[in-house]
Design a protein around this motif. Structure first.
Motif, short mmCIF file in Angstrom:
data_model
loop_
_atom_site.label_atom_id
_atom_site.label_comp_id
_atom_site.label_asym_id
_atom_site.label_seq_id
_atom_site.Cartn_x
_atom_site.Cartn_y
_atom_site.Cartn_z
N GLU A 76 0.79 -1.41 -0.09
CA GLU A 76 -0.24 0.57 0.07
C GLU A 76 1.07 1.68 0.04
OE1 GLU A 76 -2.31 0.18 3.15
OE2 GLU A 76 -3.58 2.75 2.44
N LEU A 77 1.96 1.22 0.54
CA LEU A 77 2.73 2.35 0.77
C LEU A 77 3.40 2.66 -0.45
CD1 LEU A 77 4.52 4.30 2.73
CD2 LEU A 77 6.47 2.43 2.91
N GLY A 78 4.40 0.96 -1.79
CA GLY A 78 4.15 1.58 -2.75
C GLY A 78 5.54 2.66 -2.86
N ASN A 79 5.48 3.23 -3.73
CA ASN A 79 6.48 4.69 -3.96
C ASN A 79 6.21 5.67 -3.56
OD1 ASN A 79 9.13 5.69 -5.30
ND2 ASN A 79 8.43 5.95 -7.17
N CYS A 80 6.29 5.88 -2.51
CA CYS A 80 5.67 6.54 -1.84
C CYS A 80 5.48 7.97 -1.96
CB CYS A 80 5.65 6.73 -0.47
SG CYS A 80 4.31 7.52 0.41
N LEU A 81 5.27 9.06 -2.50
CA LEU A 81 4.97 10.50 -2.70
C LEU A 81 3.78 11.38 -1.82
CD1 LEU A 81 4.39 10.57 -6.45
CD2 LEU A 81 7.03 9.61 -5.09
N ARG A 82 3.84 10.86 -0.81
CA ARG A 82 2.09 11.39 -0.52
C ARG A 82 2.70 12.59 1.12
NH1 ARG A 82 1.92 5.93 -0.19
NH2 ARG A 82 -0.30 5.53 -0.54
N CYS A 83 4.55 12.64 1.51
CA CYS A 83 5.23 14.41 1.88
C CYS A 83 6.63 14.38 0.98
CB CYS A 83 5.11 13.69 3.18
SG CYS A 83 7.07 12.78 3.70
N LYS A 84 6.63 15.62 1.24
CA LYS A 84 8.14 16.26 0.99
C LYS A 84 9.13 15.58 0.80
CE LYS A 84 8.34 19.85 4.51
NZ LYS A 84 7.53 19.24 4.81
N LEU A 85 8.87 14.74 1.78
CA LEU A 85 10.30 13.46 2.38
C LEU A 85 10.71 12.84 1.01
CD1 LEU A 85 10.23 12.76 5.75
CD2 LEU A 85 11.62 15.23 4.79
N HIS A 86 9.28 12.36 0.53
CA HIS A 86 10.25 11.82 -1.07
C HIS A 86 10.99 11.91 -1.85
CE1 HIS A 86 7.69 13.80 -3.43
NE2 HIS A 86 7.83 13.43 -4.33
N LYS A 87 11.61 13.70 -1.65
CA LYS A 87 12.12 13.89 -3.17
C LYS A 87 13.00 14.17 -2.37
CE LYS A 87 8.89 18.07 -3.75
NZ LYS A 87 8.05 19.47 -2.88
N SER A 88 14.31 13.83 -1.27
CA SER A 88 14.99 13.68 -1.53
C SER A 88 15.62 12.28 -0.77
CB SER A 88 15.69 14.63 -0.28
OG SER A 88 15.25 15.00 0.44
N ARG A 89 14.81 10.85 -0.54
CA ARG A 89 14.99 9.93 -0.58
C ARG A 89 16.09 9.65 -1.49
NH1 ARG A 89 9.52 7.67 -0.85
NH2 ARG A 89 9.68 7.20 -3.32
N LYS A 90 16.77 8.32 -0.66
CA LYS A 90 17.73 7.21 -1.63
C LYS A 90 16.99 5.70 -1.90
CE LYS A 90 21.23 4.51 -3.55
NZ LYS A 90 23.10 4.34 -2.86
N VAL A 150 8.80 8.38 10.58
CA VAL A 150 8.85 8.32 9.08
C VAL A 150 9.65 7.52 8.49
CG1 VAL A 150 7.89 10.85 8.61
CG2 VAL A 150 10.51 10.14 8.77
N LYS A 151 9.72 7.41 7.42
CA LYS A 151 10.21 6.60 6.11
C LYS A 151 11.38 6.80 5.62
CE LYS A 151 6.79 3.29 7.93
NZ LYS A 151 7.44 3.07 8.98
N CYS A 152 11.46 8.23 4.76
CA CYS A 152 12.08 8.63 4.37
C CYS A 152 12.91 9.66 4.66
CB CYS A 152 11.62 9.69 2.99
SG CYS A 152 10.01 8.20 2.34
N ARG A 153 14.12 10.14 4.65
CA ARG A 153 15.05 10.96 5.49
C ARG A 153 15.41 11.90 5.84
NH1 ARG A 153 21.00 11.91 3.75
NH2 ARG A 153 21.92 13.23 6.14
N GLU A 166 2.37 13.29 10.21
CA GLU A 166 0.99 12.78 9.20
C GLU A 166 0.80 11.38 8.56
OE1 GLU A 166 -3.72 15.65 8.69
OE2 GLU A 166 -1.35 16.87 9.40
N ALA A 167 1.20 12.48 7.16
CA ALA A 167 1.30 11.27 6.27
C ALA A 167 1.87 10.45 6.41
CB ALA A 167 1.87 12.32 5.11
N CYS A 168 3.22 10.37 6.85
CA CYS A 168 3.42 8.46 7.44
C CYS A 168 3.13 7.67 8.51
CB CYS A 168 4.77 9.31 7.88
SG CYS A 168 5.99 7.73 6.82
N GLU A 169 2.04 8.61 9.16
CA GLU A 169 1.91 7.71 10.38
C GLU A 169 0.94 6.50 10.17
OE1 GLU A 169 0.48 10.07 13.77
OE2 GLU A 169 -0.01 8.24 15.14
S1 SF4 Z 1 7.83 10.15 4.43
FE1 SF4 Z 1 6.69 8.31 4.60
S2 SF4 Z 1 4.97 9.43 3.49
FE2 SF4 Z 1 5.85 11.01 3.66
S3 SF4 Z 1 7.37 9.45 1.31
FE3 SF4 Z 1 7.68 9.07 2.49
S4 SF4 Z 1 6.91 7.30 2.81
FE4 SF4 Z 1 5.19 8.67 1.86
#
Ligand code: SF4
Length: 253
Positions: A76-90, A150-153, A166-169
């Motif tokens: 369900e999380l997939g290639n998550c783009l739900r918050c701005k942290l996705h922009k800089s994660r590897k 949160v799942k992204c750095r 809020e997006a990741c919890e």
């Molecule tokens: S921190 Fe969580 S909600 Fe934000 S992009 Fe990463 S997986 Fe998605």
């Protein structure tokens, strides 16, 4: 090759692919359960479901096994783009360990090493957490489950911001819902404040049992804090001893 043999090889291949996929998700143990066929499978909640709504179901009877439940959350999380942290994660750092762990450690978010490897707590702070688990608690890392709020750095290892939490919890809540641990250890201010919905600081809360959706939760310092303040390792060890006593109680009970 007869039809039966062909069918058997097909099933073996599918099982192997499923196990390899589970391992790629960081799920290192699976629950084996022989039961009557399940006629209905609980529908995954839509991702806009609030943390409170999902949390209300945390103690609901299991419909999916723990490992299948975790797999469903990861899918369900997939290639998550739900918050701005996705922009800089590897990498997304979903979490890893035993899908039916008795104890779950929840940290704040991935750091540089974790982002590089896609695994939680593998940097210097992670080594300290591993020492606590292996040398202190006499457990294998694979026996527990380790994840983050949160799942992204967050860039430059800053604290996650409220909209990011809020997006990741909801996904953390669903992970806990799938695993159904008997004890949670919340590591540091961000984990404690998020899980307990409190403004109180870790310095006040640590060392005293709290409840998260009826599960005993022990707040303690984050290993990264301990790297900067090694004198407080003794306090964490006291907290962990309480956790070990609770686990012993659970095992006996
Ligand atoms: S921190 Fe969580 S909600 Fe934000 S992009 Fe990463 S997986 Fe998605």
């Amino acid at each position: 090759m007869n039809d039966l043999r062909r069918e058997f090889l097909k099933i073996v291949t599918q099982v192997r692919m499923h196990l390899e996929y589970q391992r790629a998700l960081g799920i290192n143990a699976i629950e084996m359960r022989i039961s009557a066929p399940v006629c209905s499978v609980k529908k995954a909640a839509p991702y806009h479901e609030t943390a409170a709504q999902i949390g209300a179901n945390l103690n609901a009877p299991a419909v999916l096994s723990q490992s299948a439940g975790l797999t469903a959350v990861r899918e369900e999380l997939g290639n998550c783009l739900r918050c701005k942290l996705h922009k800089s994660r590897k990498n997304i750092v979903f979490g890893e360990g035993n899908s039916s762990a008795v104890i779950v450690f929840v940290g704040e978010g991935p750091g540089y090493e974790e982002d590089q490897q896609g695994r939680p707590f593998v940097g210097a702070a992670g080594q300290l957490l591993t020492d606590i688990i292996v040398k202190g608690m006499k457990l294998k890392r694979e026996e527990v489950y380790i994840c983050n709020i949160v799942k992204c750095r967050p860039p430059n290892n800053r604290n996650p911001e409220p909209d990011e939490i809020e997006a990741c919890e909801p996904f953390l809540i669903k992970q806990l819902q799938a695993i159904k641990p008997k004890t949670i250890v919340a590591l540091g201010n961000v984990a404690v404040k998020t899980l307990l919905k409190t403004g109180e600081k870790i310095t006040t809360l640590r060392g005293t049992w709290k409840k998260y959706q009826n599960i005993p939760l022990m707040p303690t310092f984050h290993p990264a804090y301990l790297l900067r303040n090694p004198k407080d390792k003794a306090l964490v060890w006291k907290d962990i001893q309480q956790v070990m006593a609770e686990m012993e109680k659970v095992q006996k009970g």
